[in-house]
Motif scaffolding. Structure first.
Motif, PDB file in Angstrom:
ATOM      1  N   ALA A 187       0.814  -1.357  -0.126  1.00 41.62           N
ATOM      2  CA  ALA A 187      -0.144   0.003   0.120  1.00 41.62           C
ATOM      3  C   ALA A 187       0.899   1.410  -0.143  1.00 41.62           C
ATOM      4  N   PRO A 188       0.402   2.454  -0.358  1.00 43.37           N
ATOM      5  CA  PRO A 188       0.963   3.735  -0.084  1.00 43.37           C
ATOM      6  C   PRO A 188       1.740   3.829   1.406  1.00 43.37           C
ATOM      7  N   ALA A 189       2.676   4.702   1.389  1.00 42.50           N
ATOM      8  CA  ALA A 189       3.335   4.549   2.960  1.00 42.50           C
ATOM      9  C   ALA A 189       2.196   5.249   3.980  1.00 42.50           C
ATOM     10  N   ALA A 190       2.501   4.625   4.939  1.00 41.58           N
ATOM     11  CA  ALA A 190       1.368   5.051   6.052  1.00 41.58           C
ATOM     12  C   ALA A 190       1.407   6.418   6.278  1.00 41.58           C
ATOM     13  N   ASP A 191       2.387   7.147   6.162  1.00 44.64           N
ATOM     14  CA  ASP A 191       2.526   8.506   6.505  1.00 44.64           C
ATOM     15  C   ASP A 191       2.475   9.404   5.103  1.00 44.64           C
ATOM     16  N   ALA A 192       2.017   9.093   4.070  1.00 46.23           N
ATOM     17  CA  ALA A 192       1.792   9.790   2.732  1.00 46.23           C
ATOM     18  C   ALA A 192       0.600  10.634   2.912  1.00 46.23           C
ATOM     19  N   ARG A 193       0.819  11.854   2.755  1.00 44.26           N
ATOM     20  CA  ARG A 193      -0.044  12.836   2.704  1.00 44.26           C
ATOM     21  C   ARG A 193      -0.936  13.247   1.418  1.00 44.26           C
ATOM     22  N   ARG A 194      -0.613  12.408   0.377  1.00 43.75           N
ATOM     23  CA  ARG A 194      -1.475  12.683  -0.778  1.00 43.75           C
ATOM     24  C   ARG A 194      -1.603  11.328  -1.579  1.00 43.75           C
ATOM     25  N   VAL A 195      -2.797  10.898  -1.849  1.00 48.74           N
ATOM     26  CA  VAL A 195      -2.765   9.542  -2.707  1.00 48.74           C
ATOM     27  C   VAL A 195      -3.906   9.982  -3.830  1.00 48.74           C
TER      28      VAL A 195
END
Length: 496
Positions: A187-195
């Protein structure tokens, strides 16, 4: 990571009869994918047969859809409206999914499961479940909707479809035996701020719901879910979220919709929904944000394609911003509970088009309704609905701005709706009503209402419970109503 598009294979049919998405053998597939079969002619959904998804590593059955089970009710359940929960609904505890909980498990003590045997899936942690269509056909494409949250990252799957699930006119579809794909490694990184959400599989998620499910209930900072232009036919329900922006690529290019309403996903047989804070949550909206705060919706379209009591958007939370959004619904097209700010909204409904407890502030909005525009239910604790330079357009003959009838023995004596510099088209001369019960504290107010040609509206026949504000005598009151923070309990809305 983009899909690795391998050779597109016909599935158990003559060459070219069914083209799959994801393509047979695809890698890098998002786990929230739908499964699509595209034919040379329109397919027909059958009433029997099963769709099965297996883990390719051990042949374990991961998901199964039985077409012999109807999608959901088609008629309203008989009987009187039930009482509300005796204690406030509890939004605490871990978020449950179809992977660890049986759909239809009551989420509050004493709540009865919905009557009948229908398709059920858990969405957004709501274990009571939502009725849904396992297969939807538009044109030549059949879209299959697996149960939510069952596919995992870093897995290979194969799909089998019984012949009776779909038919085509030439009889060429004989089912699917070996449709394979592999999901993304992680999955996208847990701390991603934009998906990113993209219906064609090119983003981090294929569905809006998949992206919302990924966002932790507790996180630092604001998370932006960017939705690429596309058609997203899905029920969206999220609870316990905060500080999330759902931003569409363009208002008309992003369409999130579903045929949902009170008949298809009704309240439990013994519990009413959404009347008061702490009530059992509703499942009838196409898009619902429940028990949330700090949410932003912008640059997209949300719609329910069902009739009846059918919200396009249902809000239950605090400090919600809805900007440059189109909402299409039926009765109660927009339900807004808790502080919310709307700007450049286009809203279409069939009656009681805006429902809820407020407070809500509308600026430069266009609202079209076939019946009464509002049924406001705010208490003395907060303001109701305030409209600054908005347009109201009746679409089914003359109608009123708001009504306040008796509601199963209850009423809303502090209901408030205020129009400042509104443009009114097709509004009945009385403007407001009926107003049942004590109207001493009802605040139905207008200032400087104009017709489409800019001329002042004739307000000489307005309902006696309403009042016209005077530019000089009521200058302070008008100034207060022009201030969103005054209406919204001290919150000044700013788009992040």
């Amino acid at each position: 990571m983009k899909l690795a598009f391998l050779a597109v294979l016909a599935l158990c049919t003559p060459a070219g009869a069914a083209t799959p998405f994801p393509p047979n053998g695809a890698t890098g597939v998002n786990p929230d994918t739908h499964l699509v079969l595209r034919f040379a002619s329109p397919p027909t959904i059958g009433h029997a047969g099963r769709i099965r998804i297996y883990d390719a590593a051990d042949d374990k059955l991961v998901d199964e859809l039985d077409l012999g089970i109807p999608a959901g009710p088609t008629e309203r359940a008989p009987g009187p409206y039930p009482p509300y929960l005796a204690t406030p609904y509890d939004y605490g505890g871990p978020r449950r999914t179809n992977a660890d909980t049986t759909p239809g498990t009551p989420s509050a003590p004493g709540v009865q499961p919905a009557a009948g045997h229908y398709q059920l899936t858990i969405i957004g942690g709501f274990t009571d479940g939502f009725h849904f269509h396992p297969v939807i056909v538009h044109g030549n494409a059949a879209t299959i909707y697996p149960h939510h949250d069952l596919l995992r990252y870093g897995k290979s799957y194969y799909v089998r479809i019984d012949p009776g699930v779909l038919t085509v006119a030439d009889g060429s579809f004989k089912g699917v035996n070996d449709w394979r794909f592999t999901t993304k490694a992680r999955a996208p990184a847990a701390d991603a701020r934009r998906v990113t959400v993209a219906a064609d599989g090119s983003g981090d998620f294929d569905t809006v719901q998949g992206a919302l499910d990924w966002v932790p209930d507790r996180h630092a900072g604001r998370v932006t879910i960017f939705v690429k232009n596309g058609d997203y036919e899905e029920i969206v329900y999220a609870r316990n979220k905060h500080d999330v922006t759902i931003q569409g690529e363009s208002r008309d290019g992003v369409r999130i919709h579903y045929a949902n309403n009170e008949v298809f996903n009704p309240h439990p047989p013994n519990v009413g929904t959404n009347e008061l804070p702490g009530s059992f949550p509703s499942r009838r909206a196409a898009f619902a944000l429940d028990h949330v705060h700090g949410m932003v919706l912008e640059n997209l379209t949300i719609a329910t394609t069902a009739n009846g009591q059918a919200e396009g958007l249902l809000l239950n939370g605090e400090r919600t911003i809805v900007k440059n959004v189109t909402i299409e619904g039926a009765g109660d097209a927009l339900q807004t509970n808790g502080s919310a700010y709307f700007e450049n909204l286009r809203l279409t409904g069939t009656g009681d088009t805006i429902l809820g407890r407020g407070p809500a502030y509308f600026r430069h909005c266009e609202i079209a309704s076939r019946g009464a525009f509002m049924w406001i239910r705010n208490t003395q604790a907060n303001h109701g609905n305030v409209f600054d330079r908005c347009t109201f357009r009746a679409t089914g003959g003359e109608t009123v701005l708001a009504r306040l009838p008796d509601n199963k023995g209850r009423n809303y004596p502090y209901a408030e709706a205020v129009l400042l510099d509104a443009t009114l088209i097709g509004i009945a001369p009385e403007g407001w009503g009926p107003v049942d019960g004590d109207a001493a504290h009802v605040r139905f107010r207008e200032f400087n209402s104009r017709a489409a040609d800019g001329r002042p509206v004739d307000v000489s026949k307005r309902h006696p419970a309403s009042r016209q504000l005077d530019k000089d005598r009521d200058a302070d009151t008008i100034a207060h109503y022009r201030d969103p923070a005054w209406v919204l309990g001290g919150w000044t809305p700013h788009s992040p």
